[in-house]
Design an enzyme around this catalytic site. Structure first.
Site, PDB file in Angstrom:
ATOM      1  N   LYS A  22       0.852  -1.209   0.000  1.00  0.00           N
ATOM      2  CA  LYS A  22       0.000   0.000   0.000  1.00  0.00           C
ATOM      3  C   LYS A  22       0.876   1.243   0.000  1.00  0.00           C
ATOM      4  CE  LYS A  22      -1.765   1.515   4.028  1.00  0.00           C
ATOM      5  NZ  LYS A  22      -1.430   2.911   4.361  1.00  0.00           N
ATOM      6  N   ASN A  23       1.896   1.264   0.863  1.00  0.00           N
ATOM      7  CA  ASN A  23       2.664   2.497   1.068  1.00  0.00           C
ATOM      8  C   ASN A  23       3.689   2.750  -0.018  1.00  0.00           C
ATOM      9  OD1 ASN A  23       1.081   2.906   3.255  1.00  0.00           O
ATOM     10  ND2 ASN A  23       2.625   2.395   4.788  1.00  0.00           N
ATOM     11  N   ARG A  92      -4.909  10.731   4.205  1.00  0.00           N
ATOM     12  CA  ARG A  92      -3.969  11.835   4.312  1.00  0.00           C
ATOM     13  C   ARG A  92      -2.841  11.723   3.289  1.00  0.00           C
ATOM     14  NH1 ARG A  92      -1.989  13.431   8.046  1.00  0.00           N
ATOM     15  NH2 ARG A  92       0.187  13.405   7.433  1.00  0.00           N
ATOM     16  N   CYS A 116      -5.262  12.455  12.539  1.00  0.00           N
ATOM     17  CA  CYS A 116      -5.987  11.193  12.383  1.00  0.00           C
ATOM     18  C   CYS A 116      -5.882  10.486  13.737  1.00  0.00           C
ATOM     19  CB  CYS A 116      -5.396  10.373  11.249  1.00  0.00           C
ATOM     20  SG  CYS A 116      -3.872   9.558  11.697  1.00  0.00           S
ATOM     21  N   ARG A 121       0.020  14.513  12.823  1.00  0.00           N
ATOM     22  CA  ARG A 121       0.557  14.245  11.483  1.00  0.00           C
ATOM     23  C   ARG A 121       0.569  15.493  10.597  1.00  0.00           C
ATOM     24  NH1 ARG A 121      -1.601   8.566   9.557  1.00  0.00           N
ATOM     25  NH2 ARG A 121       0.269   8.651   8.290  1.00  0.00           N
ATOM     26  N   ASP A 304       4.589   0.668  12.137  1.00  0.00           N
ATOM     27  CA  ASP A 304       3.420  -0.006  11.544  1.00  0.00           C
ATOM     28  C   ASP A 304       3.300  -1.462  11.975  1.00  0.00           C
ATOM     29  OD1 ASP A 304       3.506   1.740   8.340  1.00  0.00           O
ATOM     30  OD2 ASP A 304       2.911   2.342  10.345  1.00  0.00           O
ATOM     31  N   ARG A 396      -8.462  -0.729   4.657  1.00  0.00           N
ATOM     32  CA  ARG A 396      -7.601   0.310   4.064  1.00  0.00           C
ATOM     33  C   ARG A 396      -6.245  -0.273   3.668  1.00  0.00           C
ATOM     34  NH1 ARG A 396      -7.128   5.882   7.009  1.00  0.00           N
ATOM     35  NH2 ARG A 396      -5.866   6.053   5.139  1.00  0.00           N
TER      36      ARG A 396
HETATM   37  C1  EPZ Z   1       4.000   6.991   6.314  1.00  0.00           C
HETATM   38  O1  EPZ Z   1       3.154   8.005   6.846  1.00  0.00           O
HETATM   39  C2  EPZ Z   1       3.143   5.740   6.217  1.00  0.00           C
HETATM   40  N1  EPZ Z   1       2.020   5.993   5.312  1.00  0.00           N
HETATM   41  C3  EPZ Z   1       2.626   5.359   7.601  1.00  0.00           C
HETATM   42  O2  EPZ Z   1       1.902   4.147   7.460  1.00  0.00           O
HETATM   43  C4  EPZ Z   1       3.832   5.118   8.520  1.00  0.00           C
HETATM   44  O3  EPZ Z   1       3.358   4.824   9.818  1.00  0.00           O
HETATM   45  C5  EPZ Z   1       4.709   6.378   8.549  1.00  0.00           C
HETATM   46  O4  EPZ Z   1       5.101   6.721   7.203  1.00  0.00           O
HETATM   47  C6  EPZ Z   1       5.966   6.185   9.389  1.00  0.00           C
HETATM   48  O5  EPZ Z   1       6.689   5.091   8.903  1.00  0.00           O
HETATM   49  C7  EPZ Z   1       2.241   5.961   3.984  1.00  0.00           C
HETATM   50  O6  EPZ Z   1       3.340   5.739   3.513  1.00  0.00           O
HETATM   51  C8  EPZ Z   1       1.042   6.217   3.102  1.00  0.00           C
HETATM   52  P1  EPZ Z   1       5.833  10.535   8.398  1.00  0.00           P
HETATM   53  P2  EPZ Z   1       3.652   9.549   6.842  1.00  0.00           P
HETATM   54  O7  EPZ Z   1       5.662  11.754   7.577  1.00  0.00           O
HETATM   55  O8  EPZ Z   1       4.440   9.803   5.608  1.00  0.00           O
HETATM   56  C9  EPZ Z   1       5.940  13.771  11.835  1.00  0.00           C
HETATM   57  C10 EPZ Z   1       0.162   2.649   7.817  1.00  0.00           C
HETATM   58  O9  EPZ Z   1      -0.247   2.119   8.852  1.00  0.00           O
HETATM   59  N2  EPZ Z   1       5.920  14.744  10.727  1.00  0.00           N
HETATM   60  O10 EPZ Z   1       7.100   9.747   8.285  1.00  0.00           O
HETATM   61  O11 EPZ Z   1       2.495  10.394   7.141  1.00  0.00           O
HETATM   62  C11 EPZ Z   1       4.592  13.080  11.967  1.00  0.00           C
HETATM   63  O12 EPZ Z   1       3.746  13.807  12.798  1.00  0.00           O
HETATM   64  C12 EPZ Z   1       0.505   4.117   7.829  1.00  0.00           C
HETATM   65  O13 EPZ Z   1       0.336   2.068   6.710  1.00  0.00           O
HETATM   66  C13 EPZ Z   1       6.054  16.095  11.015  1.00  0.00           C
HETATM   67  O14 EPZ Z   1       6.184  16.487  12.176  1.00  0.00           O
HETATM   68  O15 EPZ Z   1       4.630   9.525   8.102  1.00  0.00           O
HETATM   69  C14 EPZ Z   1       4.926  11.749  12.570  1.00  0.00           C
HETATM   70  O16 EPZ Z   1       4.984  11.886  13.974  1.00  0.00           O
HETATM   71  C15 EPZ Z   1       0.209   4.780   9.161  1.00  0.00           C
HETATM   72  N3  EPZ Z   1       6.022  16.989   9.995  1.00  0.00           N
HETATM   73  C16 EPZ Z   1       6.329  11.454  12.040  1.00  0.00           C
HETATM   74  O17 EPZ Z   1       6.842  12.697  11.526  1.00  0.00           O
HETATM   75  C17 EPZ Z   1       5.880  16.610   8.687  1.00  0.00           C
HETATM   76  O18 EPZ Z   1       5.882  17.475   7.791  1.00  0.00           O
HETATM   77  C18 EPZ Z   1       6.346  10.426  10.944  1.00  0.00           C
HETATM   78  O19 EPZ Z   1       5.543  10.910   9.908  1.00  0.00           O
HETATM   79  C19 EPZ Z   1       5.754  15.232   8.416  1.00  0.00           C
HETATM   80  C20 EPZ Z   1       5.784  14.320   9.445  1.00  0.00           C
END
Ligand code: EPZ
Length: 417
Positions: A22-23, A92, A116, A121, A304, A396
């Site tokens: 998915k990701n 998102r 969420c 996020r 995850d 999802r």
């Molecule tokens: C991706 O989400 C994955 N989703 C998530 O999988 C996964 O948990 C996550 O990466 C971490 O590995 C997809 O790839 C579609 P991040 P993403 O930006 O990109 C903070 C699942 O279960 N952050 O790496 O949204 C944020 O708040 C899903 O399949 C900022 O502060 O994750 C979080 O605490 C859930 N500012 C941390 O970084 C930003 O601009 C990680 O977020 C961006 C992120």
């Protein structure tokens, strides 16, 4: 609404085929916005999030057709550069249209995703990166608007290694003028998959999968023709299912080099893991040993997989500890596991799990994608009947999970709620 009913206690045995990730599929499908022409993306899993991507690409003006896991996307005639609120709030990852639309059209307007279940996020790091490349960013009425005559290459340091932020910025930089260097980039395998697809489209990218990614912008790209990588989180989830049911399961498509943290912790818990050609095999022990995990950006232990491991720890022998370092609210599965008899105490980002011999089936409610997987796993190992409601969360990210589990011997059905 539907729910899943599980009669626990069956030892899972046999083989299961992992679906496309998915990701990886999400950014890959959005990358088709980078250039006109007809793109082909294969091994796309059939998931609710993928349905949302199909809707969003069509709203933007792309012509999308989908047949047994292959997407054909013609993004020659994009009429809109706006991703509406009602789609973004359901997924998102829709913010990943920002990079491609900004790079190709110089304009994108996307609803802010909002928080969420698992955390706030924000996307501030995505936006900071676009600004560094010369984009003007404005926020109004819950939408973020980005404009740039032509993005320019820039040196971008990410305060935290955001997966989506790294993906968005790589896609934007592919068509920028000059060189972009992203430092403290996320290193997830899905980012490598995206980079490989973009390179095949003519992009010039070095270092994907490391913490420094260098992108030499080009004037235009060719259409994509790419196969999505296998889903490492789905694979890990099935390995945990074998571990929790004293089972013996061969997960076809699972790649050991994408799951090192997970495999090392499964072995520590007493699970026998065999690395075979194109598959991983897991044999669950009579009694699981307690472990400690701390979630970290890749290659650390994946957040995850945290909820799935907590279900496993709930029936391990002794006390385990989980520290969730990535998201601020990713313990929503705890109170549902407690309804099944799990002995878990939470202190801030740390959960202490005192293993019990067995869980008891109960009606429980899914709250987010990986929490729902955790509850299904708990139901497979528990005594008697478990009913998991709100399984739209599960749909999802897991393609046909009850059919796959049934093939392994689980007694599991999906019924109207
Ligand atoms: C991706 O989400 C994955 N989703 C998530 O999988 C996964 O948990 C996550 O990466 C971490 O590995 C997809 O790839 C579609 P991040 P993403 O930006 O990109 C903070 C699942 O279960 N952050 O790496 O949204 C944020 O708040 C899903 O399949 C900022 O502060 O994750 C979080 O605490 C859930 N500012 C941390 O970084 C930003 O601009 C990680 O977020 C961006 C992120």
């Amino acid at each position: 609404m539907q729910k899943i009913i599980i009669e626990g206690g069956q030892r899972l045995k046999g083989e299961v085929q992992v679906s496309g990730a998915k990701n990886a599929a999400l950014p890959l499908l959005f990358a088709t916005l980078l250039t006109g022409g007809t793109h082909r993306v294969g091994n796309v899993p059939d998931l609710r999030d993928i349905d949302t991507v199909e809707k969003l690409l069509s709203i933007l003006g792309a012509r999308v057709s989908r047949q047994n896991g292959t997407f054909v996307v013609d993004s020659s005639a994009i009429q809109s550069e706006e991703a509406p609120y009602d789609l973004v709030r359901t997924m998102r990852a829709s913010v990943l249209v920002l990079g491609p639309l900004l790079a190709r059209f110089g304009h994108a307007r996307v609803s802010l995703p909002g928080g969420c279940a698992i955390g706030a996020r924000p996307i501030n790091l995505h936006l900071k990166g676009f600004e560094a490349m010369g984009a003007q960013i404005t926020l109004d009425h819950g939408y973020v608007e980005a404009r740039a005559k032509k993005l320019k290459g820039a040196r971008i340091y990410l305060d935290s290694p955001t997966v989506g932020g790294t993906e968005n910025l790589i896609m934007a930089a592919a068509l920028a003028k000059g060189t972009t260097v992203i430092e403290n980039a996320a290193r997830e395998p899905e980012i490598v998959d995206l980079a490989q697809a973009l390179i095949a489209m003519g992009a010039r990218i070095d270092g994907a999968g490391s913490d420094t990614v260098t992108i030499e912008g080009v004037d235009e790209l060719r259409p994509m023709d790419y196969q999505v990588m296998p889903d490492r989180i789905e694979a890990g989830t099935f390995l945990v299912a074998a571990a929790m049911t004293r089972g013996d399961v061969r997960v076809i498509g699972a790649q050991a080099d994408h799951l090192e943290g997970v495999l090392s912790k499964l072995r520590e818990a007493g699970v026998e893991i065999m690395e075979e050609e194109g598959a991983l095999r897991a044999r669950g022990p009579r009694r699981l040993q307690p472990i400690q995990i701390k979630t970290r950006p890749y290659p650390g232990f994946p957040t995850d997989m945290q909820a799935q491991f907590m279900a496993m720890m709930a029936i391990s022998e002794g006390t385990s500890v989980v520290v969730e370092n990535v998201f601020e609210n990713r313990f929503m599965h705890v109170c549902e596991l407690q309804r099944m008899g799990a002995d878990i105490a939470i202190e801030g980002h740390t959960a202490t799990i005192r293993g019990c011999r067995t869980l008891k089936g109960a009606p429980v409610m899914a709250t987010d994608l990986r929490a729902s997987a955790s509850l299904v796993l708990a139901g497979l190992a528990a005594e008697n009947t478990t009913e998991v409601s709100r399984i739209y969360h599960l749909d999802r990210g897991y393609e046909g999970i009850e059919a796959k589990l049934r093939l392994l011997g689980a007694r599991i059905d999906r019924v109207p709620a």
